[in-house]
Design a protein around this motif. Structure first.
Motif, PDB file in Angstrom:
ATOM      1  N   ASN A  56       0.598  -1.271  -0.213  1.00 19.37           N
ATOM      2  CA  ASN A  56      -0.005  -0.077  -0.011  1.00 19.37           C
ATOM      3  C   ASN A  56       0.922   1.217  -0.144  1.00 19.37           C
ATOM      4  O   ASN A  56       1.994   1.300   0.346  1.00 19.37           O
ATOM      5  CB  ASN A  56      -0.951   0.144   1.294  1.00 19.37           C
ATOM      6  CG  ASN A  56      -1.917   0.855   1.299  1.00 19.37           C
ATOM      7  OD1 ASN A  56      -2.315   1.331  -0.182  1.00 19.37           O
ATOM      8  ND2 ASN A  56      -2.574   1.217   2.225  1.00 19.37           N
ATOM      9  N   PHE A  89      -7.724  -0.828  -4.629  1.00 21.76           N
ATOM     10  CA  PHE A  89      -8.290   0.516  -4.312  1.00 21.76           C
ATOM     11  C   PHE A  89      -8.138   0.480  -2.733  1.00 21.76           C
ATOM     12  O   PHE A  89      -8.255  -0.492  -1.905  1.00 21.76           O
ATOM     13  CB  PHE A  89      -9.766   0.757  -4.478  1.00 21.76           C
ATOM     14  CG  PHE A  89     -10.195   2.013  -4.082  1.00 21.76           C
ATOM     15  CD1 PHE A  89      -9.798   3.165  -5.016  1.00 21.76           C
ATOM     16  CD2 PHE A  89     -10.811   2.312  -2.998  1.00 21.76           C
ATOM     17  CE1 PHE A  89     -10.244   4.400  -4.658  1.00 21.76           C
ATOM     18  CE2 PHE A  89     -11.232   3.693  -2.532  1.00 21.76           C
ATOM     19  CZ  PHE A  89     -10.873   4.806  -3.393  1.00 21.76           C
ATOM     20  N   GLU A 131      -9.023   5.741   2.450  1.00 19.91           N
ATOM     21  CA  GLU A 131      -8.308   6.432   3.113  1.00 19.91           C
ATOM     22  C   GLU A 131      -9.095   6.614   4.693  1.00 19.91           C
ATOM     23  O   GLU A 131      -8.292   6.861   5.571  1.00 19.91           O
ATOM     24  CB  GLU A 131      -8.070   7.921   2.512  1.00 19.91           C
ATOM     25  CG  GLU A 131      -7.027   7.933   1.483  1.00 19.91           C
ATOM     26  CD  GLU A 131      -7.281   9.281   0.718  1.00 19.91           C
ATOM     27  OE1 GLU A 131      -8.006  10.226   1.033  1.00 19.91           O
ATOM     28  OE2 GLU A 131      -6.279   9.559  -0.184  1.00 19.91           O
ATOM     29  N   THR A 182      -9.612  -3.318  -1.525  1.00 15.70           N
ATOM     30  CA  THR A 182     -10.065  -4.121  -2.349  1.00 15.70           C
ATOM     31  C   THR A 182      -9.551  -4.115  -3.544  1.00 15.70           C
ATOM     32  O   THR A 182      -8.939  -3.311  -4.229  1.00 15.70           O
ATOM     33  CB  THR A 182     -11.426  -3.755  -2.419  1.00 15.70           C
ATOM     34  OG1 THR A 182     -11.562  -2.397  -2.808  1.00 15.70           O
ATOM     35  CG2 THR A 182     -12.252  -3.724  -1.305  1.00 15.70           C
ATOM     36  N   LEU A 212      -9.638  -4.514  -7.549  1.00 16.83           N
ATOM     37  CA  LEU A 212     -10.722  -3.714  -8.643  1.00 16.83           C
ATOM     38  C   LEU A 212     -10.307  -4.577  -9.915  1.00 16.83           C
ATOM     39  O   LEU A 212      -9.525  -4.185 -10.804  1.00 16.83           O
ATOM     40  CB  LEU A 212     -10.439  -2.395  -8.929  1.00 16.83           C
ATOM     41  CG  LEU A 212     -10.685  -1.575  -7.648  1.00 16.83           C
ATOM     42  CD1 LEU A 212     -10.165   0.251  -8.170  1.00 16.83           C
ATOM     43  CD2 LEU A 212     -12.315  -1.414  -7.238  1.00 16.83           C
ATOM     44  N   VAL A 216     -10.410  -2.877 -13.523  1.00 16.94           N
ATOM     45  CA  VAL A 216      -9.788  -1.885 -13.670  1.00 16.94           C
ATOM     46  C   VAL A 216      -8.264  -2.092 -14.063  1.00 16.94           C
ATOM     47  O   VAL A 216      -7.537  -2.676 -13.324  1.00 16.94           O
ATOM     48  CB  VAL A 216      -9.560  -0.891 -12.460  1.00 16.94           C
ATOM     49  CG1 VAL A 216      -8.817   0.289 -12.899  1.00 16.94           C
ATOM     50  CG2 VAL A 216     -11.011  -0.472 -12.208  1.00 16.94           C
ATOM     51  N   PHE A 256      -0.766  -1.342  -9.437  1.00 19.43           N
ATOM     52  CA  PHE A 256      -1.514   0.069  -9.503  1.00 19.43           C
ATOM     53  C   PHE A 256      -2.384   0.236  -8.266  1.00 19.43           C
ATOM     54  O   PHE A 256      -3.352  -0.590  -8.148  1.00 19.43           O
ATOM     55  CB  PHE A 256      -2.240  -0.070 -10.990  1.00 19.43           C
ATOM     56  CG  PHE A 256      -2.853   1.052 -11.249  1.00 19.43           C
ATOM     57  CD1 PHE A 256      -2.427   2.350 -11.190  1.00 19.43           C
ATOM     58  CD2 PHE A 256      -4.375   1.200 -11.808  1.00 19.43           C
ATOM     59  CE1 PHE A 256      -3.099   3.640 -11.515  1.00 19.43           C
ATOM     60  CE2 PHE A 256      -4.918   2.376 -12.187  1.00 19.43           C
ATOM     61  CZ  PHE A 256      -4.247   3.483 -12.030  1.00 19.43           C
ATOM     62  N   THR A 257      -2.207   1.006  -7.514  1.00 17.22           N
ATOM     63  CA  THR A 257      -2.992   1.249  -6.104  1.00 17.22           C
ATOM     64  C   THR A 257      -3.637   2.658  -6.226  1.00 17.22           C
ATOM     65  O   THR A 257      -3.027   3.897  -6.474  1.00 17.22           O
ATOM     66  CB  THR A 257      -2.242   1.057  -5.216  1.00 17.22           C
ATOM     67  OG1 THR A 257      -1.475  -0.116  -4.935  1.00 17.22           O
ATOM     68  CG2 THR A 257      -3.012   1.259  -3.907  1.00 17.22           C
ATOM     69  N   LEU A 258      -4.937   2.703  -6.138  1.00 23.62           N
ATOM     70  CA  LEU A 258      -5.560   3.999  -6.118  1.00 23.62           C
ATOM     71  C   LEU A 258      -5.887   4.410  -4.708  1.00 23.62           C
ATOM     72  O   LEU A 258      -6.344   3.304  -3.914  1.00 23.62           O
ATOM     73  CB  LEU A 258      -6.570   4.131  -6.874  1.00 23.62           C
ATOM     74  CG  LEU A 258      -6.531   3.674  -8.452  1.00 23.62           C
ATOM     75  CD1 LEU A 258      -7.005   2.304  -8.911  1.00 23.62           C
ATOM     76  CD2 LEU A 258      -7.173   4.879  -9.454  1.00 23.62           C
ATOM     77  N   SER A 259      -5.740   5.285  -4.339  1.00 22.71           N
ATOM     78  CA  SER A 259      -6.516   5.535  -2.845  1.00 22.71           C
ATOM     79  C   SER A 259      -7.508   6.896  -2.796  1.00 22.71           C
ATOM     80  O   SER A 259      -7.319   7.631  -3.694  1.00 22.71           O
ATOM     81  CB  SER A 259      -5.385   5.855  -2.024  1.00 22.71           C
ATOM     82  OG  SER A 259      -4.565   6.881  -2.258  1.00 22.71           O
ATOM     83  N   GLY A 260      -8.438   6.821  -1.904  1.00 23.42           N
ATOM     84  CA  GLY A 260      -9.399   7.833  -1.843  1.00 23.42           C
ATOM     85  C   GLY A 260     -10.462   7.386  -0.879  1.00 23.42           C
ATOM     86  O   GLY A 260     -10.244   6.862   0.161  1.00 23.42           O
ATOM     87  N   LEU A 261     -11.567   7.414  -1.396  1.00 23.35           N
ATOM     88  CA  LEU A 261     -12.933   7.033  -0.525  1.00 23.35           C
ATOM     89  C   LEU A 261     -13.619   5.945  -1.164  1.00 23.35           C
ATOM     90  O   LEU A 261     -13.940   6.031  -2.431  1.00 23.35           O
ATOM     91  CB  LEU A 261     -13.717   8.318  -0.203  1.00 23.35           C
ATOM     92  CG  LEU A 261     -13.100   9.136   0.774  1.00 23.35           C
ATOM     93  CD1 LEU A 261     -14.305  10.431   0.908  1.00 23.35           C
ATOM     94  CD2 LEU A 261     -12.941   8.627   1.878  1.00 23.35           C
ATOM     95  N   PRO A 267     -16.908   3.136  -1.711  1.00 20.48           N
ATOM     96  CA  PRO A 267     -18.139   3.773  -1.910  1.00 20.48           C
ATOM     97  C   PRO A 267     -18.891   3.587  -0.477  1.00 20.48           C
ATOM     98  O   PRO A 267     -19.853   4.587  -0.359  1.00 20.48           O
ATOM     99  CB  PRO A 267     -18.751   2.298  -2.746  1.00 20.48           C
ATOM    100  CG  PRO A 267     -17.830   1.920  -3.390  1.00 20.48           C
ATOM    101  CD  PRO A 267     -16.408   2.191  -2.925  1.00 20.48           C
ATOM    102  N   LEU A 312     -17.800   6.900   1.128  1.00 22.68           N
ATOM    103  CA  LEU A 312     -18.228   8.002   0.278  1.00 22.68           C
ATOM    104  C   LEU A 312     -19.787   8.283   0.661  1.00 22.68           C
ATOM    105  O   LEU A 312     -19.983   9.427   0.941  1.00 22.68           O
ATOM    106  CB  LEU A 312     -18.171   7.819  -1.198  1.00 22.68           C
ATOM    107  CG  LEU A 312     -18.268   9.025  -2.104  1.00 22.68           C
ATOM    108  CD1 LEU A 312     -17.072   9.915  -1.524  1.00 22.68           C
ATOM    109  CD2 LEU A 312     -17.951   8.387  -3.582  1.00 22.68           C
TER     110      LEU A 312
END
Lengths: 130, 130
Positions: free
Chosen positions: B60, B85, B88, B94, B96, B99, B116-121, B123, B126
């Motif tokens: 991560n 994903f 934060e 999880t 994806l 993707v 390839f790791t995306l971070s944010g909020l 579902p 959110l």
DNA sequence: TTATCAATTGCAACATTGTTGCGTTTAATT
DNA sequence: AATTAAACGCAACAATGTTGCAATTGATAA
């Protein structure tokens, strides 16, 4: 408000980054500074530099963490959406500023940051035929 | 050749993965197993499962390491080129599976693996309006 | 220039994560 | 049931990162 100071240690750390073409780990920085300052101090300087958006942190596939200078293009909001390359042979990590992945996300996710790391053989090691 | 055994501990670890929708850290697995086996044993089981291509390891952005079950689509060579994903808020990770980033590499690099790791909020978070 | 004071540092101690060696236990095979 | 290599538990260690606190120092104002 918090002010940030230019200390000898911070300047030295910045010089190390300036001289390096690749990302550096805490340990590598510590060795290059040759006991100019404490291990803990380096951690704190790195934290500050990240906060000031001067460097960014890179987590590698193998769990190692490195840091690299930011190449700002005078964006208002500075997002590190470029790729990093991690060489399996020489273990150097370089920023691939030009490589930006495109992708399609499912709905209902809010993406704030991305980390795109590729690993394999860098040009140097590929040519050495290892 | 090396044979691999089905032990009580390994079965238990697999069950934990089966029950979980998200990627798990070593610590999380250890807690869920509730001292069924030693900390070290879990590390060794995880190593074996990775070797057997049953789970994969995810590094991560914040340096934490998690593991998740592989969703094979019966490819001959199994490459984990899907995205992860990282929320934060709830810190869940999880896979994806759908993707897959597209990107253009400079010449002279040989890419073996991508992360390839995306971070944010996520579902959930959110919607909770946090 | 000097006094001031919060930012920074060094040190010690601790936490977490992961690894290794080794004697013991156990799953799978005969 | 005997065999035996895989897997295990335990202890010890290594690497990496964090925290508290007293001492030091950079930047500012007097």
């Amino acid at each position: 408000m918090k002010t940030t100071r230019n200390t000898a240690a911070k300047t030295a750390v910045l010089e190390v980054f300036e001289k390096s073409k690749t990302a550096l780990s805490h340990t590598e920085i510590h060795k290059q500074l040759n006991d100019l300052c404490d291990r803990v101090t380096i951690y704190r300087i790195l934290d500050r530099l990240i906060n000031e958006d001067v460097i960014h942190k890179i987590s590698n596939l193998d769990g190692t963490v490195k840091y690299a200078k930011c190449n700002h293009s005078h964006q208002r909001v500075h997002i590190h959406n470029h790729a990093h390359f991690s060489c399996e042979n020489c273990h150097e990590i370089t920023c691939l500023e030009t490589v930006k992945p495109s992708y399609i996300m499912p709905h209902n996710y809010k993406v704030n940051e991305i980390n795109f790391t590729l690993s394999g053989l860098c040009p140097n090691c590929l040519n050495s035929n290892i």
